[in-house]
Design a protein around this motif. Structure first.
Motif, mmCIF file in Angstrom:
data_model
loop_
_atom_site.group_PDB
_atom_site.id
_atom_site.type_symbol
_atom_site.label_atom_id
_atom_site.label_comp_id
_atom_site.label_asym_id
_atom_site.label_seq_id
_atom_site.Cartn_x
_atom_site.Cartn_y
_atom_site.Cartn_z
ATOM 1 N N ILE A 1 8.614 -6.605 22.760
ATOM 2 C CA ILE A 1 9.327 -6.001 23.881
ATOM 3 C C ILE A 1 10.146 -7.040 24.628
ATOM 4 O O ILE A 1 11.300 -6.792 25.010
ATOM 5 C CB ILE A 1 8.327 -5.295 24.820
ATOM 6 N N LYS A 2 9.599 -8.227 24.825
ATOM 7 C CA LYS A 2 10.319 -9.273 25.547
ATOM 8 C C LYS A 2 11.619 -9.675 24.850
ATOM 9 O O LYS A 2 12.597 -10.037 25.502
ATOM 10 C CB LYS A 2 9.418 -10.506 25.723
ATOM 11 N N THR A 3 11.616 -9.622 23.524
ATOM 12 C CA THR A 3 12.827 -9.997 22.788
ATOM 13 C C THR A 3 13.847 -8.873 22.728
ATOM 14 O O THR A 3 14.963 -9.068 22.241
ATOM 15 C CB THR A 3 12.477 -10.417 21.351
ATOM 16 N N GLY A 4 13.442 -7.680 23.198
ATOM 17 C CA GLY A 4 14.362 -6.553 23.196
ATOM 18 C C GLY A 4 14.336 -5.728 21.924
ATOM 19 O O GLY A 4 15.093 -4.761 21.800
ATOM 20 N N MET A 5 13.461 -6.073 20.976
ATOM 21 C CA MET A 5 13.435 -5.348 19.706
ATOM 22 C C MET A 5 12.930 -3.917 19.884
ATOM 23 O O MET A 5 13.465 -2.982 19.284
ATOM 24 C CB MET A 5 12.557 -6.081 18.698
ATOM 25 N N TYR A 6 11.877 -3.743 20.698
ATOM 26 C CA TYR A 6 11.316 -2.410 20.926
ATOM 27 C C TYR A 6 11.166 -2.149 22.415
ATOM 28 O O TYR A 6 11.061 -3.089 23.216
ATOM 29 C CB TYR A 6 9.951 -2.274 20.242
#
Length: 335
Positions: A128-133
């Motif tokens: 989530i932090k990387t923006g993937m999900y």
């Protein structure tokens, strides 16, 4: 940069309550002996045909999903922690996806024993932090009762464990002062055999060996635990990983509103509470009712603490676990 926030929690335990007195009927033990060493009064065991690792995970997940307000079609990924899957393979993540009727999202199985939920939480947090999900369903479920040596020989271990499941929905949070602030993961494989089930395993006795030998004295497929050694390591690693999380976030022990330790042994939790000089209302334990549910213990305890109003918005939470591997982990959360 995003943070991830727990937006929904749920847990499920079987209806079948097994008390210490119940165990005393089938092995040489008693209520006083068990409570003195573990703090456990009762635990839950599934009944064959009624519950499985997957079915319990599904029941916990449905509660977490409903409370989160996230629709099924908004769930992007599954992380499922267990050491007691329904099948040797595949893992239960895909079975959960099927039973919940989710779209063809990814399902990752985590096998980190008692640290499993915190490891799973950490993995989901990074996605989530990387923006993937945006929304990730994290589930931990265990059926230990079917794999225990319920005789005098196995009493030192078998009285400890119970069955159950917990789940959390992690969702994207744009306010980086909230949610999961950090996670900290460790392992020390040197002591892997001090708490382990050695068979079946490719490096030792495989299924075909066990069947061929047909040896009723074979203990290799039952859990083994060097109890005193595990206890001594657990209290050290618990302390270290809690302090690591606090230091990473410039926090003091006095900032902890709630510590939720893995429910391995009430005596370990009490030792840590005394060491950090925490009040009773700063530590949540429910091992007395459920025993050690391995990966499921922290999400079950977290959910109960929240349901009982012991966790409020703005609170600083510390999750900490230690178990077989050895593995240990912590998570610092701003609720």
């Amino acid at each position: 940069m995003y943070h991830s926030k727990i937006t929904g929690l749920g847990f499920y335990v079987p209806d079948n309550v097994v008390t210490n007195d119940d165990l005393a009927k089938i092995m040489d033990t008693n209520d006083e002996w068990i409570q003195e060493r573990t703090g456990i009064k009762e635990r839950r065991h599934i009944k064959r045909g009624e519950d499985t690792t997957t079915s319990m995970g599904v029941k916990a997940a449905k509660i977490a999903i409903e409370r989160s307000g996230v629709n099924n079609d908004e769930i992007d990924f599954i992380v499922f922690a267990t050491i007691s899957p329904d099948f040797y393979f595949p893992g239960p993540g895909v079975a959960l996806q099927k039973e919940l009727g989710l779209k063809t999202i990814g399902a990752l199985d985590i096998r980190n024993q008692c640290s499993g939920f915190v490891y799973a939480l950490s993995v989901a947090d990074q996605y989530i932090k990387t923006g993937m999900y945006k929304n990730i369903l994290v589930v931990a479920s265990e059926v230990q009762s079917l794999g225990l040596d319920m005789t005098d020989r196995g009493r030192g271990v078998s009285v400890i464990f119970g069955d159950g499941a917990g789940a959390a929905m992690l969702s994207r949070e744009e306010d980086v002062t909230k949610g999961i602030l950090s996670t900290h993961l460790h392992s020390e494989g040197e002591y892997a055999k001090e708490l382990a089930v050695l068979a079946p395993g490719m490096g030792g006795r495989w299924v075909t060996d066990i069947i061929a030998d047909n040896n009723p004295e074979d203990e290799s497929y039952f859990p083994y635990m060097n109890g005193q050694f595990v206890f001594k390591n657990a209290v050290v690693r618990f302390s270290e990983v809690i302090n690591e999380g606090l230091q990473a976030n410039n926090l003091q022990v006095s900032d902890i509103d709630m510590l939720i330790p893995h429910q391995a042994n009430l005596r370990i939790s009490q030792f840590i509470q005394q060491k950090f000089k925490l009040r009773d209302d700063q530590v949540f334990n429910n091992i007395q009712k459920y025993g050690n549910t391995t990966a499921a213990s922290i999400p079950i305890a977290l959910t109960e603490a929240w349901e009982q109003g012991k966790i409020k918005e703005g609170d600083t939470l510390v999750l900490a676990a230690f178990g077989s591997g050895f593995t240990w982990a912590s998570a610092i959360i701003k609720w």
